[in-house]
Design a protein around this motif. Structure first.
Motif: not given
Lengths: 502, 502
Positions: A59-60, A41-42, B16-20
């Motif tokens: 993004y994940q 991610s990122h 559950a969004l991973d944007t760091h």
């Protein structure tokens, strides 16, 4: 190596996600491509669709919103790739960003050569820089400053990165104000006067950077401004002039990418300003340019010496690209006209064009002065005869007629909108208006919603030297949203000296 | 003003969004709050939930994925707000970011006072800076550099922004290597030796910034490192030493926020490095500190003069906070040990601790030298007697026993993982190993997936002066994902002089 290979294929899904201009792609954390390619991610990833390629921030998500083989794209990524729902996307690692080492070198004191600047601008134009990298580049340039050679090369690289207009006649007239003075919206007036006198003036303008309105924002309340290049050319060939948004015609498109990040940084740096202005002028094919540099304690330019310095640098860069220039240094101690904010400024412009009795005299005066210099510089009036010609063109209604014709040619003239809410700020006591804080006044207009909410802003009721009595309105705040109105009110209430009385 | 007022209420949805680490909130473009408050996309908004408040970047979506009254939060925002699904969120405009004007002032040459630095660090700590603003601050500092007074104030502000450990005994031993030399992973060895000799050494380490592994990354392949402060204290009180990740104990937490952005910038600036190191040491309550500064043409520090300069600055800042220091300047012309990457480096450490016959002698030698200096500085060995004590502690197996005990106390010792894929890079001809490019070797390890994929990296088979024959393996690339393996292979293939033969 990774292309045409099914293992890194995903299918595009549109979710109409607006991330402003930063391209974003969202995949499931358990998508096979991310696993096999080792994306985290990122990360920055390269996306290919058909023969288009972009770099985007990844993004994940852990959610059933997406299938494992799908990727959601932000609107900016969607438009750059020009895809349809379900289109095939190939993801891969981007090449290492070699030009970033040039930016780091600059941070630590190395100069930037012409090829260095070209490499950086090319990478920015290809979308390889994340916002963090653009911020780093802008800060590095602002801190050390560019010398004339670097500045000219930087300007040239910006020109080369976009389209360039060619006109089959000369002169091509142009004007530019460095801004920083609320309400100083002379461009639509100057274009109307100069075009009515037979000169060609294909004007591109920017949106606000750190101010409550740019000329493109104001003009947009009166007619469409996002014309593409062929449309802009048709307007100019028909009417001799136009006022369009520079971003949509792709003249120096890098400039708009830099401005977007500079706006978040709230940074106005001299070199960036000069390269921004001159790259637009060179790309627009201008040959004769009048520059308006208002200065004052709380304007963007603080002193006459600073205005002189900036004017000389602008003129040197202009000369390097074959442009003839005149510099007008003007008083920047108070706002011009009454309105601060897109629609409020548009009303002032219409009042001047219509020769209304209560039209703002200061705005009229400034527009005539600039038009006069431009008419003389471009040879449409004899030396010393520009002012009389400009005045006659405006008073006779020929400028108003030309303005209407330009608006119609750009897609149709419309009335500026009116804000739903307003609130008057009153004089706390009797006195004489002694000083304006342009910056904090601009901030009130921005807090009220300008320029995003075009009808919002500040309407001024006084100017320097005016005598006022207690509870007489000094200015009115206009807003479309109640949250913004109260926020601007709070700021104005706790900054009672924005307009200082004596 | 905007709180407790139902009109700006939204309900939290977890996607559950991973944007760091960047907090992001996504609303529908037509949500009533955004309309009434005038929020536009890419704005910064303040979110309140219960008594927690954060600033986040707003994205907007036109989709049925969300209800009009819902707001999706990124994982980072979700965790900072500590909410449950459906929780009430109140959105409002953030206060203007006053401290950003201090950063702008710095860009244009104004110095930063102690209160300026405190204001900036406080705003960063409160999450008020977007990544763009942090990039601007780091670049502005890197470009002009800080003087000693600014550097000490910057360090102090970083200390004040986090927790601070107090120990009821003295001395508290510590060591730090400025890094930049692949494989130079002495910390777990030094901690084991020094703690086995009865000194207390509560070591916090960082994750990689621009390198393929930080000590925390390497240690994490052997045992848990994300201990909170009470857990870390229990480990030290039981075993006399620990090696934990600095980020999870909230010692100088701002440092980790700065490092995250610096990593994207690929920037290692001297002032940030010094403040990063010293703020961690001061916050950890250290009293006696040995600093390892390896230098070499392609190490982070390029020359002995540079190492001397940096050592003196580090010592001056340390002295300002009452720490006693010794500086060790060491050879940085080639990697240390065999492994480059978390798990590969962990194997080298285990081999040294076990006194294996083929354990990397250079790594052992360096660890003993640093442990010796620290034992003498902290008074556990007489001047000149440190090396013999360190050597005896390691050879006898007491250091290995201590290391195992520390790993168990931190949550249990485990075996470092092994990568699924590997590929050998062979000598193109007969010759003698004459030079290493540490930077490009580190890049191969990073392209192979280190540190995110802990088993990936580079395993070296040669050192300076070794005689090799054609097609003898120089190093092996280890990777977990096939995409990463081929990317690292490609880079190694087109950079045949990373290990130069003569």
């Amino acid at each position: 190596m990774t292309n045409g290979n099914g293992s890194n294929l995903l299918h595009a899904r549109r979710i109409a996600l607006d991330t402003h201009d930063e391209p974003v792609i969202i995949t499931r954390r358990d998508c096979p491509v991310c696993r096999s390619e080792g994306f985290s991610s990122h990360a920055r990833v390269r996306i290919q669709a058909g023969n288009r390629r972009i770099i985007a921030t990844l993004y994940q998500i852990e959610s059933e919103l997406l299938e494992r083989g799908d990727a959601a794209l932000s609107e900016s990524a969607w438009n750059l790739l020009d895809v349809e729902d379900g289109a095939e996307l190939y993801l891969s690692h981007p090449q290492p960003l070699e030009s970033l080492s040039l930016v780091r070198g600059r941070i630590f004191g190395r100069p930037l050569s012409k090829s260095d600047l070209n490499a950086i601008i090319t990478d920015i134009g290809a979308g390889r820089y994340a916002d963090i990298h653009i911020a780093m580049f802008l800060t590095a340039m602002a801190t050390r400053g560019l010398d004339d050679r670097e500045l000219i090369d930087f300007t040239g690289a910006m020109v080369d990165a976009g389209d360039r207009l060619q006109w089959d006649r000369t002169p091509i007239a142009d004007k530019h104000c460095v801004g920083g003075l609320p309400g100083n919206r002379t461009t639509p007036l100057v274009v109307s006067i100069v075009a009515a006198c037979g000169l060609w003036m294909p004007k591109t303008s920017s949106r606000a950077i750190t101010s409550p309105a740019g000329t493109a924002d104001t003009m947009e309340t009166l007619c469409p401004v996002d014309l593409d290049l062929p449309a802009m050319r048709r307007v100019v060939e028909k009417e001799g002039g136009c006022v369009v948004w520079g971003g949509s015609v792709r003249l120096s498109p890098i400039d708009d990418m830099l401005i977007r990040v500079a706006r978040v940084m709230d940074l106005d740096a001299e070199d960036q300003l000069i390269a921004s202005v001159m790259s637009k002028k060179v790309a627009a094919g201008s040959s004769h340019l009048v520059l308006d540099l208002p200065y004052g304690k709380t304007a963007k330019i603080r002193s006459e010496a600073e205005a002189k310095h900036l004017g000389e640098r602008l003129a040197r860069v202009a000369a390097a690209f074959g442009l003839q220039t005149r510099i007008v240094r003007s008083d920047g101690s108070q706002p011009v006209g009454r309105g601060i904010g897109p629609a409020l400024e548009a009303r002032d412009i219409l009042a001047v064009l219509d020769n209304q009795a209560d039209a703002p005299a200061d705005l009229r005066q400034r527009a005539l002065t600039l038009a006069a210099e431009l008419l003389e510089l471009a040879g449409a009036a004899p030396e010393g005869g520009g002012y009389a010609l400009a005045e006659e063109t405006l008073s006779s209604g020929r400028a108003a007629k030309k303005f209407e014709a330009i608006c119609q040619a750009q897609g149709g003239m419309r009335d500026p909108t009116v804000a739903k809410r307003s609130f008057g700020i009153l004089a706390p006591r009797d006195g004489v208006v002694a000083e304006f804080d342009n910056r904090r006044l601009g901030r009130v207009a921005k807090l009220a919603g300008a320029p995003a909410a075009p009808a919002s802003g500040v309407e001024l009721h006084v100017h320097l030297g005016d005598r006022v009595v207690r509870e007489q309105p000094l200015f009115t705040i206009h807003a479309e949203a109640s949250g913004e109105l109260s926020y601007a009110r709070e700021f104005a209430a706790s900054n009672g000296d924005i307009i200082r009385l004596e």
